[in-house]
Design a protein around this motif. Structure first.
Motif, PDB file in Angstrom:
ATOM      1  N   ALA A 276       0.829  -1.212   0.000  1.00  0.00           N
ATOM      2  CA  ALA A 276       0.000   0.000   0.000  1.00  0.00           C
ATOM      3  C   ALA A 276       0.859   1.257   0.000  1.00  0.00           C
ATOM      4  O   ALA A 276       1.959   1.284   0.557  1.00  0.00           O
ATOM      5  CB  ALA A 276      -0.914  -0.009   1.225  1.00  0.00           C
ATOM      6  N   LEU A 277       0.301   2.323  -0.622  1.00  0.00           N
ATOM      7  CA  LEU A 277       0.931   3.640  -0.573  1.00  0.00           C
ATOM      8  C   LEU A 277      -0.182   4.673  -0.403  1.00  0.00           C
ATOM      9  O   LEU A 277      -0.972   4.897  -1.321  1.00  0.00           O
ATOM     10  CB  LEU A 277       1.715   3.916  -1.867  1.00  0.00           C
ATOM     11  CG  LEU A 277       2.552   5.201  -1.864  1.00  0.00           C
ATOM     12  CD1 LEU A 277       3.748   5.055  -0.941  1.00  0.00           C
ATOM     13  CD2 LEU A 277       3.015   5.534  -3.283  1.00  0.00           C
ATOM     14  N   ARG A 286       6.978   4.769   3.548  1.00  0.00           N
ATOM     15  CA  ARG A 286       6.820   5.126   2.131  1.00  0.00           C
ATOM     16  C   ARG A 286       8.094   4.793   1.342  1.00  0.00           C
ATOM     17  O   ARG A 286       8.034   4.177   0.279  1.00  0.00           O
ATOM     18  CB  ARG A 286       6.487   6.612   2.021  1.00  0.00           C
ATOM     19  CG  ARG A 286       6.269   7.112   0.596  1.00  0.00           C
ATOM     20  CD  ARG A 286       6.076   8.627   0.580  1.00  0.00           C
ATOM     21  NE  ARG A 286       5.991   9.123  -0.775  1.00  0.00           N
ATOM     22  CZ  ARG A 286       4.867   9.283  -1.452  1.00  0.00           C
ATOM     23  NH1 ARG A 286       3.701   8.983  -0.886  1.00  0.00           N
ATOM     24  NH2 ARG A 286       4.871   9.744  -2.692  1.00  0.00           N
ATOM     25  N   ASN A 287       9.239   5.186   1.888  1.00  0.00           N
ATOM     26  CA  ASN A 287      10.519   4.916   1.219  1.00  0.00           C
ATOM     27  C   ASN A 287      10.765   3.410   1.073  1.00  0.00           C
ATOM     28  O   ASN A 287      11.256   2.942   0.045  1.00  0.00           O
ATOM     29  CB  ASN A 287      11.680   5.553   1.986  1.00  0.00           C
ATOM     30  CG  ASN A 287      11.653   7.070   1.927  1.00  0.00           C
ATOM     31  OD1 ASN A 287      10.996   7.658   1.059  1.00  0.00           O
ATOM     32  ND2 ASN A 287      12.354   7.720   2.853  1.00  0.00           N
ATOM     33  N   HIS A 288      10.403   2.664   2.123  1.00  0.00           N
ATOM     34  CA  HIS A 288      10.590   1.209   2.103  1.00  0.00           C
ATOM     35  C   HIS A 288       9.729   0.572   1.012  1.00  0.00           C
ATOM     36  O   HIS A 288      10.218  -0.275   0.240  1.00  0.00           O
ATOM     37  CB  HIS A 288      10.231   0.627   3.472  1.00  0.00           C
ATOM     38  CG  HIS A 288      10.355  -0.865   3.546  1.00  0.00           C
ATOM     39  ND1 HIS A 288      11.553  -1.531   3.419  1.00  0.00           N
ATOM     40  CD2 HIS A 288       9.395  -1.835   3.721  1.00  0.00           C
ATOM     41  CE1 HIS A 288      11.355  -2.837   3.518  1.00  0.00           C
ATOM     42  NE2 HIS A 288      10.054  -3.035   3.698  1.00  0.00           N
ATOM     43  N   VAL A 289       8.476   0.987   0.925  1.00  0.00           N
ATOM     44  CA  VAL A 289       7.570   0.442  -0.092  1.00  0.00           C
ATOM     45  C   VAL A 289       8.080   0.774  -1.492  1.00  0.00           C
ATOM     46  O   VAL A 289       8.097  -0.080  -2.390  1.00  0.00           O
ATOM     47  CB  VAL A 289       6.135   0.986   0.109  1.00  0.00           C
ATOM     48  CG1 VAL A 289       5.261   0.681  -1.116  1.00  0.00           C
ATOM     49  CG2 VAL A 289       5.508   0.385   1.354  1.00  0.00           C
ATOM     50  N   MET A 290       8.491   2.027  -1.693  1.00  0.00           N
ATOM     51  CA  MET A 290       8.970   2.434  -3.014  1.00  0.00           C
ATOM     52  C   MET A 290      10.244   1.680  -3.396  1.00  0.00           C
ATOM     53  O   MET A 290      10.434   1.326  -4.573  1.00  0.00           O
ATOM     54  CB  MET A 290       9.228   3.943  -3.039  1.00  0.00           C
ATOM     55  CG  MET A 290       7.970   4.789  -2.929  1.00  0.00           C
ATOM     56  SD  MET A 290       6.698   4.294  -4.100  1.00  0.00           S
ATOM     57  CE  MET A 290       7.566   4.473  -5.643  1.00  0.00           C
ATOM     58  N   ARG A 291      11.105   1.420  -2.419  1.00  0.00           N
ATOM     59  CA  ARG A 291      12.331   0.666  -2.699  1.00  0.00           C
ATOM     60  C   ARG A 291      11.968  -0.765  -3.134  1.00  0.00           C
ATOM     61  O   ARG A 291      12.553  -1.305  -4.081  1.00  0.00           O
ATOM     62  CB  ARG A 291      13.230   0.653  -1.463  1.00  0.00           C
ATOM     63  CG  ARG A 291      14.608   0.039  -1.716  1.00  0.00           C
ATOM     64  CD  ARG A 291      15.599   0.416  -0.615  1.00  0.00           C
ATOM     65  NE  ARG A 291      15.093   0.116   0.728  1.00  0.00           N
ATOM     66  CZ  ARG A 291      14.719   1.056   1.606  1.00  0.00           C
ATOM     67  NH1 ARG A 291      14.804   2.335   1.294  1.00  0.00           N
ATOM     68  NH2 ARG A 291      14.275   0.716   2.808  1.00  0.00           N
ATOM     69  N   GLN A 292      11.010  -1.371  -2.442  1.00  0.00           N
ATOM     70  CA  GLN A 292      10.565  -2.719  -2.808  1.00  0.00           C
ATOM     71  C   GLN A 292       9.974  -2.753  -4.221  1.00  0.00           C
ATOM     72  O   GLN A 292      10.212  -3.686  -4.987  1.00  0.00           O
ATOM     73  CB  GLN A 292       9.509  -3.208  -1.813  1.00  0.00           C
ATOM     74  CG  GLN A 292      10.035  -3.602  -0.444  1.00  0.00           C
ATOM     75  CD  GLN A 292       8.927  -4.141   0.427  1.00  0.00           C
ATOM     76  OE1 GLN A 292       7.896  -3.486   0.619  1.00  0.00           O
ATOM     77  NE2 GLN A 292       9.106  -5.342   0.940  1.00  0.00           N
ATOM     78  N   PHE A 293       9.215  -1.714  -4.538  1.00  0.00           N
ATOM     79  CA  PHE A 293       8.555  -1.662  -5.850  1.00  0.00           C
ATOM     80  C   PHE A 293       9.575  -1.473  -6.970  1.00  0.00           C
ATOM     81  O   PHE A 293       9.532  -2.146  -7.998  1.00  0.00           O
ATOM     82  CB  PHE A 293       7.527  -0.533  -5.860  1.00  0.00           C
ATOM     83  CG  PHE A 293       6.641  -0.497  -7.080  1.00  0.00           C
ATOM     84  CD1 PHE A 293       5.859  -1.587  -7.416  1.00  0.00           C
ATOM     85  CD2 PHE A 293       6.586   0.625  -7.892  1.00  0.00           C
ATOM     86  CE1 PHE A 293       5.032  -1.564  -8.539  1.00  0.00           C
ATOM     87  CE2 PHE A 293       5.773   0.668  -9.011  1.00  0.00           C
ATOM     88  CZ  PHE A 293       4.987  -0.426  -9.332  1.00  0.00           C
ATOM     89  N   ARG A 294      10.515  -0.557  -6.755  1.00  0.00           N
ATOM     90  CA  ARG A 294      11.515  -0.285  -7.797  1.00  0.00           C
ATOM     91  C   ARG A 294      12.434  -1.482  -8.052  1.00  0.00           C
ATOM     92  O   ARG A 294      12.896  -1.691  -9.170  1.00  0.00           O
ATOM     93  CB  ARG A 294      12.354   0.938  -7.402  1.00  0.00           C
ATOM     94  CG  ARG A 294      11.611   2.262  -7.568  1.00  0.00           C
ATOM     95  CD  ARG A 294      12.574   3.445  -7.452  1.00  0.00           C
ATOM     96  NE  ARG A 294      11.911   4.692  -7.780  1.00  0.00           N
ATOM     97  CZ  ARG A 294      11.382   5.531  -6.888  1.00  0.00           C
ATOM     98  NH1 ARG A 294      11.438   5.222  -5.594  1.00  0.00           N
ATOM     99  NH2 ARG A 294      10.791   6.640  -7.271  1.00  0.00           N
ATOM    100  N   THR A 295      12.693  -2.255  -7.004  1.00  0.00           N
ATOM    101  CA  THR A 295      13.600  -3.399  -7.152  1.00  0.00           C
ATOM    102  C   THR A 295      12.867  -4.686  -7.528  1.00  0.00           C
ATOM    103  O   THR A 295      13.480  -5.745  -7.633  1.00  0.00           O
ATOM    104  CB  THR A 295      14.400  -3.636  -5.852  1.00  0.00           C
ATOM    105  OG1 THR A 295      13.467  -3.834  -4.764  1.00  0.00           O
ATOM    106  CG2 THR A 295      15.284  -2.443  -5.547  1.00  0.00           C
ATOM    107  N   GLY A 296      11.551  -4.608  -7.698  1.00  0.00           N
ATOM    108  CA  GLY A 296      10.789  -5.773  -8.130  1.00  0.00           C
ATOM    109  C   GLY A 296      10.442  -6.749  -7.030  1.00  0.00           C
ATOM    110  O   GLY A 296       9.976  -7.866  -7.318  1.00  0.00           O
ATOM    111  N   TYR A 300       2.846  -5.151  -7.366  1.00  0.00           N
ATOM    112  CA  TYR A 300       1.667  -4.287  -7.447  1.00  0.00           C
ATOM    113  C   TYR A 300       1.708  -3.238  -6.335  1.00  0.00           C
ATOM    114  O   TYR A 300       1.690  -3.578  -5.149  1.00  0.00           O
ATOM    115  CB  TYR A 300       0.383  -5.115  -7.327  1.00  0.00           C
ATOM    116  CG  TYR A 300       0.366  -6.280  -8.286  1.00  0.00           C
ATOM    117  CD1 TYR A 300       0.228  -6.071  -9.658  1.00  0.00           C
ATOM    118  CD2 TYR A 300       0.517  -7.598  -7.834  1.00  0.00           C
ATOM    119  CE1 TYR A 300       0.236  -7.138 -10.540  1.00  0.00           C
ATOM    120  CE2 TYR A 300       0.522  -8.659  -8.707  1.00  0.00           C
ATOM    121  CZ  TYR A 300       0.382  -8.427 -10.070  1.00  0.00           C
ATOM    122  OH  TYR A 300       0.397  -9.482 -10.938  1.00  0.00           O
ATOM    123  N   LEU A 301       1.763  -1.972  -6.742  1.00  0.00           N
ATOM    124  CA  LEU A 301       1.715  -0.862  -5.803  1.00  0.00           C
ATOM    125  C   LEU A 301       0.283  -0.332  -5.797  1.00  0.00           C
ATOM    126  O   LEU A 301      -0.202   0.165  -6.815  1.00  0.00           O
ATOM    127  CB  LEU A 301       2.683   0.240  -6.239  1.00  0.00           C
ATOM    128  CG  LEU A 301       2.801   1.462  -5.322  1.00  0.00           C
ATOM    129  CD1 LEU A 301       3.440   1.081  -4.001  1.00  0.00           C
ATOM    130  CD2 LEU A 301       3.607   2.563  -6.010  1.00  0.00           C
TER     131      LEU A 301
END
Length: 530
Positions: A276-277, A286-296, A300-301
Motif C-alpha cells: 500500500a501507498l 513510504r521509502n521502504h515500499v517504493m524501494r521494494q517496488f523499484r527493485t521488483g 503491485y503498488l
C-alpha cells in the motif's frame, strides 16, 4: 460569511472544520479538486462567485462545504437555497450535502415536481437548514407560503445554463427576489451565454469569476481498456486480469485509503506481491515500499491519487483503475504513470454499473473512446499460464544442465511415451488444476438474436422518435458503435432495441431514468419476444 474555524484541519491547502473533514474522508475525498481550491476560500471570505465548471469537477462540494460550515444547526429555518434544473440533480445535490454535513447534523430537503407536495410541506415544517429544489416547485411553495426565505444567507444557482435552456430564468428571478438582498450568491454554469452574464450582473455583488476548463484534457498515447464488473466480484475480476496479463510492474489506484488497505489485504491473501501507498504511511514506510517496488520485490503498488503524485517510476507496464476516479484530471494523471520514456503502456479500468456515467464523462472530456473488453475467462488464464510454462521450459532447455533428470527419464522411456512422461512431470511440479469454465452473467431470454440483448424503452412514436434517432442517441450517450445496435421496433408509447451483449449493462446504466425529448425514460431487459 462568518465561519467558526476552531478545531480546523487541512483539506489540501484549505482549512476546514474537522467534522466536515471527517465527512469528506468518509466520502473518499483526500484533497480538493481545482474548482474547490479556487471557490472555497472566496466563499469563506464572503464573496459572490461565478464559476464556469462542468459536471464531474467537484463543484457540488465547492459550494456544499462552505454551506455546511455556515449553517447554524441550532436554528431550524432555511439558511441556504440551491436551485437546480432537474429533480435528478436536486436529489443528487441533497444527498451529497447531507453526507458533507453528517457530523454537523445539517438537515437538507430536496423539493421537486412529481413528488407529493404534502410530504414536502411536512418536511419543511419539521425544520431544514438547506433546501435544494427545481424552480417550478420552489415557486409553488413560495406562492403557498410553505417556504420562507427571509433568513437565507446563501443561494446557489447550479447548472444555470441548463435552467436557461429549459426556460426557467423568469422563475429564478422571482425566487431570488424573495431572498434577502444581503445574501451571498454563487452561480455555476458550464457555459456563459449573455443571459447568464446578465443574471450575474443583476443579482450578484461584484462577483469573482473562476473557470475550470476540462476541454483541453489530453490523454497519453497508451492503450486503454475498460472491463465491466460488479461490486461483489470486483476483486475476483482484478485477479483474473492480473493472472491473464503480462505485467512487470503495476500501479493500482483506489479512491480511498481504506480501499487501498482492503485491496492490499485481499491481494496478499491470494498470494500476490502487493503493498500500500497512502497518506497514513510514515516517510520511512513510504521509502521502504517504493524501494521494494523499484527493485521488483513487489509487483503491485496499490495507491491513492494523492500518495502517487510526483512518482516517476520506469518500467511500469500497467496502470489499473480499481475505482473510477472522481475527476477526469485524476484519470489523466493516473494513466500517465505508464508508457514513460517512449515505452508502451496499458491502462485498465474496472467499471461497475454505478460508475458508468463518470466513465462516460471522462471519455467526453478527454475526447477518447476507451476500448471495452470482456473479462478474462478461466480458459484465458490457463492459456496465459501455459505460455508461462513454455517460456520457462525453453529457458531450462537452452540452459542445459539436465543430466540428473535425464537419468530419471531414461528409466521410464521403455515403458511410457516420452511426451506422457514430460506431461506427468509438469503436472507433478506445477500442480495445475483442471480448467474450469466461468459462466458469464446472463440476461436470460430477452427475445434477441445470439450475442445480443433486447431492451425495452419507454419512448415511442408519440415522442416523434425514429430508428435513426434511437441509434444516434445510443451512440452519443454511451459511446457504443452504431454497428452494435441491432433490430429496433418502435411502437406508440415504447420501443424494443437490440444491442450487443457487451454493451447492454452500459446502455441501461447510462440511459435509465434519463430525459430524452423532454421525457424521463425507463430502460430494462425485455422479457422474451413480444
Amino acid at each position: 460569511m462568518t465561519i467558526d474555524l476552531k478545531d480546523v484541519v487541512s483539506f489540501g491547502n484549505i482549512e476546514i472544520n474537522k467534522r466536515v473533514a471527517q465527512a469528506l474522508t468518509d466520502m473518499g475525498f483526500e484533497e480538493p479538486t481545482p474548482i474547490q481550491q479556487m471557490a472555497i476560500p472566496l466563499l469563506y471570505d464572503g464573496r459572490d462567485v461565478v464559476g464556469q465548471a462542468q459536471t464531474g469537477t467537484g463543484k457540488t462540494a465547492a459550494f456544499g462545504i462552505p454551506i455546511v460550515e455556515m449553517v447554524n444547526n441550532r436554528y431550524g429555518g432555511v439558511q441556504a437555497l440551491i436551485i437546480t434544473p432537474t429533480r435528478e440533480l436536486a436529489i443528487q445535490v441533497a444527498e451529497e450535502i447531507s453526507k458533507i454535513g453528517k457530523y454537523r447534523r445539517v438537515r437538507t430537503l430536496p423539493i421537486y415536481g412529481g413528488q407529493s407536495i404534502e410530504r414536502q410541506i411536512r418536511g419543511l415544517k419539521q425544520g431544514v437548514q438547506v433546501v435544494i429544489g427545481t424552480p417550478g416547485r420552489l415557486l409553488d411553495h413560495l406562492n403557498r407560503g410553505t417556504l420562507r426565505l427571509e433568513n437565507v444567507k446563501m443561494v446557489v444557482l447550479d447548472e444555470a445554463d441548463e435552467m436557461l435552456d429549459m426556460g426557467f430564468i423568469e422563475d429564478i428571478e422571482s425566487i431570488l427576489q424573495a431572498t434577502p438582498a444581503q445574501r451571498q450568491t454563487m452561480l455555476f454554469s458550464a457555459t456563459m451565454p449573455d443571459e447568464i452574464k446578465r443574471l450575474s450582473r443583476k443579482y450578484l455583488q461584484s462577483p469573482e469569476f473562476i473557470t475550470v476548463s476540462k476541454q483541453n484534457l489530453t490523454v497519453p498515447q497508451i492503450e486503454q481498456i475498460v472491463y465491466e464488473t460488479r461490486e461483489p466480484k470486483k476483486l475476483e475480476s482484478l485477479c483474473n486480469i492480473l493472472d491473464s496479463s503480462s505485467i512487470t510492474l503495476s500501479i493500482i489506484f483506489c479512491r480511498t485509503k481504506r480501499g487501498v488497505d482492503e485491496l492490499v489485504a485481499g491481494l496478499q491473501a491470494r498470494g500476490y506481491q502487493a503493498a500500500a501507498l497512502h497518506g497514513d504511511l510514515s516517510q520511512y514506510q513510504r521509502n521502504h515500499v517504493m524501494r521494494q517496488f523499484r527493485t521488483g520485490q513487489i509487483d503491485y503498488l496499490v495507491a491513492t491519487d494523492v500518495a502517487a503524485r510526483g512518482l516517476d517510476i520506469e518500467n511500469v507496464s500497467h496502470v489499473i483503475n480499481y475505482d473510477v476516479p472522481q475527476d477526469p484530471e485524476f484519470y489523466v494523471h493516473r494513466i500517465g504513470r505508464t508508457g514513460r520514456a517512449g515505452k508502451s503502456g496499458i491502462a485498465i479500468t474496472l467499471v461497475t454499473p454505478r460508475e458508468y456515467k463518470q466513465l462516460r464523462l471522462i471519455e467526453n472530456l478527454t475526447k477518447t473512446r476507451i476500448r471495452r473488453e470482456k473479462l478474462p475467462s478461466q480458459a484465458d488464464i490457463h492459456e496465459r499460464k501455459k505460455e508461462g510454462i513454455i517460456d520457462r521450459l525453453n529457458y531450462l532447455l537452452s540452459e542445459g544442465k539436465l543430466a540428473y533428470y535425464r537419468n530419471i527419464v531414461d528409466s521410464l522411456v521403455d515403458e511410457y511415451d516420452p511426451i506422457d512422461i514430460a506431461a506427468a512431470a509438469l503436472k507433478m511440479s506445477l500442480a495445475l488444476d483442471d480448467a474450469e469454465d466461468m459462466t458469464a452473467e446472463s440476461f436470460g431470454n430477452t427475445g434477441a438474436r445470439p450475442g445480443m440483448v433486447r431492451l425495452f424503452m419507454t419512448i415511442g412514436r408519440l415522442d416523434n422518435i425514429s430508428r435513426a434517432d434511437l441509434v444516434r442517441i445510443l451512440a452519443e450517450e454511451t459511446g457504443m458503435p452504431e454497428s452494435s445496435v441491432g433490430n429496433i421496433n418502435i411502437y406508440e408509447k415504447f420501443s424494443f432495441v437490440e444491442v450487443s451483449e457487451e454493451w447492454a449493462n452500459y446502455v441501461i446504466s447510462c440511459l435509465h431514468r434519463q430525459t430524452i425529448r423532454g421525457r424521463r425514460i425507463s430502460i430494462e431487459p425485455a422479457r422474451g419476444r413480444s
